[in-house]
Scaffold this active site. Structure first.
Site, PDB file in Angstrom:
ATOM      1  N   LYS A 122      -0.659  12.410   2.871  1.00 31.94           N
ATOM      2  CA  LYS A 122      -1.676  12.854   4.049  1.00 31.94           C
ATOM      3  C   LYS A 122      -0.211  13.229   4.700  1.00 31.94           C
ATOM      4  O   LYS A 122       0.738  13.120   5.140  1.00 31.94           O
ATOM      5  CB  LYS A 122      -2.100  11.666   4.932  1.00 31.94           C
ATOM      6  CG  LYS A 122      -1.284  10.717   5.456  1.00 31.94           C
ATOM      7  CD  LYS A 122      -2.261   9.047   5.547  1.00 31.94           C
ATOM      8  CE  LYS A 122      -1.358   8.454   6.049  1.00 31.94           C
ATOM      9  NZ  LYS A 122      -0.477   7.123   4.855  1.00 31.94           N
ATOM     10  N   SER A 166       6.099   3.726   8.529  1.00 34.48           N
ATOM     11  CA  SER A 166       4.768   4.629   9.183  1.00 34.48           C
ATOM     12  C   SER A 166       4.886   3.589  10.276  1.00 34.48           C
ATOM     13  O   SER A 166       4.962   4.175  11.833  1.00 34.48           O
ATOM     14  CB  SER A 166       4.057   4.187   8.247  1.00 34.48           C
ATOM     15  OG  SER A 166       2.845   5.302   8.536  1.00 34.48           O
ATOM     16  N   HIS A 167       3.580   3.572  10.575  1.00 33.38           N
ATOM     17  CA  HIS A 167       3.096   3.012  11.612  1.00 33.38           C
ATOM     18  C   HIS A 167       3.386   1.762  12.909  1.00 33.38           C
ATOM     19  O   HIS A 167       2.718   1.502  13.569  1.00 33.38           O
ATOM     20  CB  HIS A 167       1.161   3.088  11.963  1.00 33.38           C
ATOM     21  CG  HIS A 167       0.153   1.772  11.278  1.00 33.38           C
ATOM     22  ND1 HIS A 167       0.516   1.979   9.114  1.00 33.38           N
ATOM     23  CD2 HIS A 167       0.531   1.370  10.891  1.00 33.38           C
ATOM     24  CE1 HIS A 167       0.382   1.108   9.044  1.00 33.38           C
ATOM     25  NE2 HIS A 167      -0.034   0.116   9.876  1.00 33.38           N
ATOM     26  N   GLU A 201      -9.912   6.565   6.561  1.00 33.81           N
ATOM     27  CA  GLU A 201     -10.556   6.202   7.531  1.00 33.81           C
ATOM     28  C   GLU A 201      -9.646   5.672   8.847  1.00 33.81           C
ATOM     29  O   GLU A 201      -9.734   6.075   9.298  1.00 33.81           O
ATOM     30  CB  GLU A 201     -11.711   4.644   7.471  1.00 33.81           C
ATOM     31  CG  GLU A 201     -10.732   3.469   6.667  1.00 33.81           C
ATOM     32  CD  GLU A 201      -9.979   2.677   7.353  1.00 33.81           C
ATOM     33  OE1 GLU A 201      -9.773   2.593   8.182  1.00 33.81           O
ATOM     34  OE2 GLU A 201      -8.949   2.205   6.443  1.00 33.81           O
ATOM     35  N   SER A 202      -7.865   5.605   7.668  1.00 32.96           N
ATOM     36  CA  SER A 202      -6.836   5.009   9.161  1.00 32.96           C
ATOM     37  C   SER A 202      -5.944   6.533   9.553  1.00 32.96           C
ATOM     38  O   SER A 202      -5.432   5.510   9.754  1.00 32.96           O
ATOM     39  CB  SER A 202      -5.936   3.774   8.042  1.00 32.96           C
ATOM     40  OG  SER A 202      -5.921   4.605   6.829  1.00 32.96           O
ATOM     41  N   THR A 239       0.476  -1.400  -0.384  1.00 33.27           N
ATOM     42  CA  THR A 239      -0.203   0.021   0.023  1.00 33.27           C
ATOM     43  C   THR A 239       0.671   1.451  -0.021  1.00 33.27           C
ATOM     44  O   THR A 239       0.708   2.502  -1.195  1.00 33.27           O
ATOM     45  CB  THR A 239      -1.204   0.081   1.178  1.00 33.27           C
ATOM     46  OG1 THR A 239      -1.312  -0.817   1.633  1.00 33.27           O
ATOM     47  CG2 THR A 239      -1.658   1.300   1.499  1.00 33.27           C
ATOM     48  N   ASP A 257       6.201   8.210  10.914  1.00 31.62           N
ATOM     49  CA  ASP A 257       6.187   8.645  10.106  1.00 31.62           C
ATOM     50  C   ASP A 257       5.398  10.152   9.931  1.00 31.62           C
ATOM     51  O   ASP A 257       5.868  11.295   9.002  1.00 31.62           O
ATOM     52  CB  ASP A 257       6.228   8.517   8.764  1.00 31.62           C
ATOM     53  CG  ASP A 257       5.483   7.730   8.044  1.00 31.62           C
ATOM     54  OD1 ASP A 257       4.680   7.446   9.407  1.00 31.62           O
ATOM     55  OD2 ASP A 257       4.552   7.612   6.650  1.00 31.62           O
ATOM     56  N   ASP A 281       1.230   9.660  13.641  1.00 32.36           N
ATOM     57  CA  ASP A 281       2.210   7.856  13.564  1.00 32.36           C
ATOM     58  C   ASP A 281       3.539   7.769  13.668  1.00 32.36           C
ATOM     59  O   ASP A 281       4.097   9.987  13.634  1.00 32.36           O
ATOM     60  CB  ASP A 281       1.815   7.950  12.998  1.00 32.36           C
ATOM     61  CG  ASP A 281       1.291   7.882  11.441  1.00 32.36           C
ATOM     62  OD1 ASP A 281       2.166   9.034  11.124  1.00 32.36           O
ATOM     63  OD2 ASP A 281       2.026   6.965  10.454  1.00 32.36           O
ATOM     64  N   ASP A 304       2.383  10.974   8.597  1.00 31.70           N
ATOM     65  CA  ASP A 304       1.659  11.265   7.905  1.00 31.70           C
ATOM     66  C   ASP A 304       0.323  11.339   8.400  1.00 31.70           C
ATOM     67  O   ASP A 304      -1.383  12.091   7.936  1.00 31.70           O
ATOM     68  CB  ASP A 304       1.571  11.239   6.744  1.00 31.70           C
ATOM     69  CG  ASP A 304       1.989   9.160   6.889  1.00 31.70           C
ATOM     70  OD1 ASP A 304       1.995   8.396   7.320  1.00 31.70           O
ATOM     71  OD2 ASP A 304       1.875   8.366   5.780  1.00 31.70           O
ATOM     72  N   ARG A 305      -0.359  10.011   9.591  1.00 29.66           N
ATOM     73  CA  ARG A 305      -1.395  10.134  10.344  1.00 29.66           C
ATOM     74  C   ARG A 305      -1.961  11.105  11.808  1.00 29.66           C
ATOM     75  O   ARG A 305      -0.882  11.364  12.397  1.00 29.66           O
ATOM     76  CB  ARG A 305      -1.600   8.461  10.688  1.00 29.66           C
ATOM     77  CG  ARG A 305      -1.341   7.551  10.036  1.00 29.66           C
ATOM     78  CD  ARG A 305      -1.341   6.602  10.623  1.00 29.66           C
ATOM     79  NE  ARG A 305      -1.106   5.520   9.020  1.00 29.66           N
ATOM     80  CZ  ARG A 305      -2.038   4.151   9.651  1.00 29.66           C
ATOM     81  NH1 ARG A 305      -2.735   3.665  10.896  1.00 29.66           N
ATOM     82  NH2 ARG A 305      -2.187   3.110   8.057  1.00 29.66           N
TER      83      ARG A 305
HETATM   84  C1  VG1 Z   1      -3.343   1.325   5.695  1.00 31.47           C
HETATM   85  C2  VG1 Z   1      -3.806   1.842   6.017  1.00 31.47           C
HETATM   86  C3  VG1 Z   1      -4.084   3.291   4.748  1.00 31.47           C
HETATM   87  C4  VG1 Z   1      -2.752   3.202   4.432  1.00 31.47           C
HETATM   88  C5  VG1 Z   1      -1.475   3.380   4.393  1.00 31.47           C
HETATM   89  C6  VG1 Z   1      -0.709   3.920   4.629  1.00 31.47           C
HETATM   90  O1  VG1 Z   1      -3.181   0.567   4.269  1.00 31.47           O
HETATM   91  O2  VG1 Z   1      -5.120   0.955   5.793  1.00 31.47           O
HETATM   92  O3  VG1 Z   1      -5.692   3.365   4.721  1.00 31.47           O
HETATM   93  O4  VG1 Z   1      -2.925   3.916   3.456  1.00 31.47           O
HETATM   94  O5  VG1 Z   1      -1.749   2.254   5.996  1.00 31.47           O
HETATM   95  O6  VG1 Z   1      -0.659   4.583   5.494  1.00 31.47           O
HETATM   96  P1  VG1 Z   1      -3.532  -1.054   4.345  1.00 31.47           P
HETATM   97  O7  VG1 Z   1      -3.030  -1.707   3.487  1.00 31.47           O
HETATM   98  O8  VG1 Z   1      -2.268  -2.084   5.689  1.00 31.47           O
HETATM   99  O9  VG1 Z   1      -4.872  -1.266   4.707  1.00 31.47           O
HETATM  100  V1  VG1 Z   1       1.106   4.701   6.589  1.00 31.47           V
HETATM  101  O10 VG1 Z   1       0.977   6.235   8.176  1.00 31.47           O
HETATM  102  O11 VG1 Z   1       1.472   3.437   6.859  1.00 31.47           O
HETATM  103  O12 VG1 Z   1       1.823   5.709   5.777  1.00 31.47           O
HETATM  104 CO    CO Z   2       2.661   6.276   8.369  1.00 32.80          CO
END
Ligand code: VG1
Ligand code: CO
Length: 545
Positions: free
Chosen positions: A378, A113-114, A366-367, A18, A281, A279, A283-284
């Site tokens: 984001k 990221s998270h 939604e995340s 993703t 990095d 989070d 962006d959340r």
């Molecule tokens: C998750 C979220 C998605 C977001 C992605 C990257 O992906 O659901 O909405 O864009 O993380 O966010 P997935 O494929 O695990 O559902 V981040 O803040 O991890 O860059």
């Molecule tokens: Co992130």
């Protein structure tokens, strides 16, 4: 400067998900693993000779090692200049801002990221294009194909450089500018919001906020913006020093992993009126009122509905966009405003073309991700400042603003249930079974719920016509209720099943019904249709957000 070609051979599985390539640190530490992927990115580019690359990451474990390797490889690939954040730090939205401001050719962001960090945690790498946004699927597919045929990577013989001081250095023939990771980004945010008004709010004795940086990258950004520029009292930012292992925690701002913040806002004696978190990095975002967590889907809708209060958006929104599983709350705002609402697959890379084409101004997922056309990612702190700007103008608590929003538009009651780390084969089996049952679902009834339609979401980009298939199974019910199933594309262990549940409640007398209670019939339907317990052996989700 002599370019050295080091023989290599492909690794299986270097397929970006993703948001870039995410793997365990132990996987990335294998000899040639990082190099292969970076070379595959560089081999997919053309025209980078003499151009500028932006480089930085969220400071997680292995960031420092990876940055030095990438600098040498960027010199070998012919980049003329690299802008790298001091100490290798750049939040994802800040990297996007820097790419855009300095008209860079592209950028490499090091982050998972998270996901948790540390020697046994996760690492990640992602390429962003010259518009500042994540590379599109066509590019990431090409990178993946390249990883399968790579036979050598290029580097140069040069020592590590000191990234702790601002200034200009050289790696081979390439110039490296070590930049302040915060400055360009803070300047951009200041140009969007009413900082004077926000400062006045933060100075009020009856208003106290807490920002939880979760030991991740936003600490220095939040301190610089909230405390230094906006004058919030010292200590407003907590867990504000980025740690390579995020203090052992999960830098994911949701009610489970940011439970302390939620508890503090629920505790009247804390004196807090507003809470926020970001989070790994940056962006959340999570927005918390007194005893009230704002659902990210609601947050997007509230931001859209209140755009006229924000200097940067007061002239109107061109349109809004949300990922498919995000609740339809923002659709109702768009309809009221008479602007288009786009529905894209999950992942910020799908918003880029809409933003570039001027079709959407605000986007969200939604995340816990929201953003606008100011960057192509984001942006966690952007969302926090947007909320503060709304609170400053409307002089109402966050929960009242959301409740009033529900009064006007109705409430899209929403929740996501995650089943983490399930066996990959079982996850695939569950999705395949569901897919095979799709033709039989329309018209079926489950405990009083009527299925109107069911499909596997596919998306055609309205700007470039590119098509993305298999983006999640959606089951649409009467009166705007939905159940959506997807497998995560960011995990590094087994599969994570995400079940997204949504129910529209117009009647204000029923807005306060607890979310899980309101969604109980849909939870039952999800189980009956997908056989989650039977197939995965799990009777409860690991994370409910
Ligand atoms: C998750 C979220 C998605 C977001 C992605 C990257 O992906 O659901 O909405 O864009 O993380 O966010 P997935 O494929 O695990 O559902 V981040 O803040 O991890 O860059
Ligand atoms: Co992130």
């Amino acid at each position: 400067m002599q370019v050295i070609s080091v023989p290599s051979a492909p690794f299986a599985g270097q397929k970006p998900g993703t948001s870039g390539l995410r793997k365990k640190v132990t996987v990335f530490r294998q000899e040639r693993y990082l190099e292969n992927f970076v070379q595959s990115i560089f081999d997919t580019l053309s025209g980078q000779q003499g151009q500028t690359l932006v480089l930085g990451g969220d400071g997680r474990y292995y960031n420092d090692v990876a940055i030095q390797t990438i600098l040498r490889m960027a010199a070998a690939a012919g980049f003329g200049r690299v802008l790298v954040g001091r100490d290798g730090i750049l939040s994802t939205p800040a990297a996007s801002a820097v790419i855009r401001k300095w008209r860079a050719f592209g950028g490499i962001i090091l982050s998972a990221s998270h996901n948790a960090g540390g020697p046994d945690g996760d690492f990640g790498i992602k390429y962003n294009l010259g518009n500042g946004g994540p590379a599109n699927e066509a590019f990431t597919d090409a990178v993946y194909r390249r990883t399968l045929e790579i036979s050598a990577y290029n580097s140069i013989d040069a020592p590590d450089i000191d990234l702790s001081r601002l200034g200009e250095l050289r790696v081979g023939d390439m110039i490296v500018n070590i930049i302040d990771p915060v400055a360009d980004y803070a300047e951009l945010l200041e140009s969007l919001f009413d900082f004077e008004r926000i400062a006045a709010l933060l100075a009020r004795p009856d208003f106290r906020m807490r920002f939880d940086a979760m030991h991740a990258v936003t600490g220095p950004y939040a301190r610089a913006i909230l405390e230094d520029r906006l004058g919030a009292p010292a200590g407003t930012v907590v867990n504000g020093t980025p740690l390579p292992d995020f203090g052992g925690g999960h830098p994911d701002p949701n009610p489970v992993y940011a439970a302390e913040l939620v508890a503090a806002l629920a505790d009247g004696s804390s004196g807090l009126s507003f809470g926020a978190a970001s989070d790994g990095d940056g962006d959340r975002n999570m927005i918390v009122g007194r005893g009230f967590v704002v659902s990210p889907s609601d947050s997007l809708a509230v931001l859209a509905a209140n755009h006229a209060l924000i200097p940067a958006y007061a002239g109107g929104l061109a349109g809004v966009a949300r990922s498919m599983p995000t609740s339809c709350a923002v659709d109702r705002v768009a309809a009221a405003l008479g602007i288009p609402c786009y529905e894209t697959p999950t992942g910020w890379k799908y918003f880029g073309s809409l933003l570039d084409a001027g079709k959407a101004t605000l986007c969200g997922e939604e995340s816990a991700g929201t953003g606008s056309d100011h960057v192509r990612e984001k942006d966690g702190l952007w969302a926090v400042l947007y909320w503060l700007n709304i609170l400053a103008v409307r002089d109402l608590p966050a929960d009242v603003i959301v409740r009033e929003h529900w009064q006007r538009f109705g409430r899209n009651v929403y929740s996501r249930h995650d089943y983490e780390g399930i066996d990959t084969a079982k996850g695939d089996h569950l999705m395949n079974e569901l897919r095979s049952r799709l033709p039989q679902l329309p018209g079926a009834e489950f405990a009083g719920l009527h299925i109107v339609s069911a499909d596997d979401f596919a998306y055609t980009d309205p700007v470039d016509g590119s098509r993305s298939e298999c983006q999640g199974i959606r089951i649409l019910l009467d009166e705007g209720s939905r159940v959506v199933f997807r497998l995560s594309g960011t995990g590094t262990e087994g599969a994570t099943l995400r079940v997204y549940l949504e129910r529209y409640v117009a009647d204000p007398d029923r807005h306060e019904v607890p979310t899980q209670e309101a969604l109980a019939p849909l939870i039952g339907l999800a189980e009956a249709v997908a056989q989650i317990a039977a197939i995965t052996g799990r009777s409860e989700p690991d994370v409910i957000s």
